[in-house]
Design a protein around this motif. Structure first.
Motif, PDB file in Angstrom:
ATOM      1  N   SER A   6       0.816  -1.220   0.000  1.00  0.00           N
ATOM      2  CA  SER A   6       0.000   0.000   0.000  1.00  0.00           C
ATOM      3  C   SER A   6       0.851   1.273   0.000  1.00  0.00           C
ATOM      4  N   ASP A   7       2.147   1.152   0.311  1.00  0.00           N
ATOM      5  CA  ASP A   7       3.032   2.323   0.250  1.00  0.00           C
ATOM      6  C   ASP A   7       3.440   2.648  -1.183  1.00  0.00           C
ATOM      7  N   ILE A   8       3.190   1.737  -2.107  1.00  0.00           N
ATOM      8  CA  ILE A   8       3.543   1.951  -3.517  1.00  0.00           C
ATOM      9  C   ILE A   8       2.324   2.550  -4.209  1.00  0.00           C
ATOM     10  N   ARG A   9       2.370   3.874  -4.353  1.00  0.00           N
ATOM     11  CA  ARG A   9       1.246   4.624  -4.912  1.00  0.00           C
ATOM     12  C   ARG A   9       1.762   5.970  -5.422  1.00  0.00           C
ATOM     13  N   ARG A  61      11.856   0.425   0.366  1.00  0.00           N
ATOM     14  CA  ARG A  61      11.974  -0.892  -0.250  1.00  0.00           C
ATOM     15  C   ARG A  61      13.388  -1.295  -0.677  1.00  0.00           C
ATOM     16  N   GLY A  62      14.391  -0.613  -0.200  1.00  0.00           N
ATOM     17  CA  GLY A  62      15.757  -0.963  -0.618  1.00  0.00           C
ATOM     18  C   GLY A  62      16.118  -0.183  -1.865  1.00  0.00           C
ATOM     19  N   GLY A  63      17.397   0.018  -2.068  1.00  0.00           N
ATOM     20  CA  GLY A  63      17.814   0.889  -3.159  1.00  0.00           C
ATOM     21  C   GLY A  63      18.661   0.208  -4.209  1.00  0.00           C
ATOM     22  N   LEU A  64      18.757   0.884  -5.343  1.00  0.00           N
ATOM     23  CA  LEU A  64      19.688   0.517  -6.413  1.00  0.00           C
ATOM     24  C   LEU A  64      20.868   1.468  -6.345  1.00  0.00           C
TER      25      LEU A  64
END
Length: 153
Positions: free
Chosen positions: A75-78, A131-134
């Motif tokens: 739900s945080d991906i919006r 969510r972690g990074g590139l």
């Protein structure tokens, strides 16, 4: 009565003329130096872009092109979710946000753009939400086209 024009001016008037001339010379030098090729702040930063694709079987009910957003554990991906860029030393250097999600063949795709990234770090880490990074080099970021994939089928 002989003498120069300066002799006829009062001491405060001579000082005032000196101050005005000094300020004019200083301002002129500053203007010439700034126009002579100093980099503007816009040239010391750059931007990047990319997408995050959320893969989740719940999107199978949507048609391609429909609006979508993260559900349940995602739900945080919006639209509006923060995208952070940190430098090699771990300091936050720029932020952006996800655009609205659109259903694609792979899942729900969210575009993003980030401006104002200061140049010169050994590497940068780009992270969407928490969510972690590139980790990317400056050249990789400048070329854009970052691709994040999150979720499972």
């Amino acid at each position: 009565m002989s003498g120069s024009r300066w002799d006829r001016l009062s001491r405060p008037a001579v000082l005032a003329v000196g101050v005005v001339l000094g300020a004019a010379v200083t301002g002129g030098c500053w203007l010439i130096a700034s126009l002579a090729g100093g980099e503007s702040s816009a040239e010391k930063t750059f931007g990047t872009s990319g997408t995050l694709t959320l893969i989740d079987s719940s999107f199978s009910l949507l048609e391609e092109g429909e609006v979508c957003t993260g559900l349940s554990g995602y739900s945080d991906i919006r639209r509006g979710a923060q995208v952070n860029v940190t430098g090699a030393d771990g300091t936050l250097v720029a932020t952006g946000a996800l655009g609205g999600g659109t259903k694609t063949a792979l899942g729900c795709e969210f575009p993003f753009e980030i401006e104002g990234i200061p140049q010169g770090s050994k590497f940068y880490t780009v992270e969407v939400s928490h969510r972690g990074g590139l980790t990317q080099t400056e050249a990789e970021l400048r070329s854009g086209g970052l691709v994040f994939t999150l979720g499972n089928d």
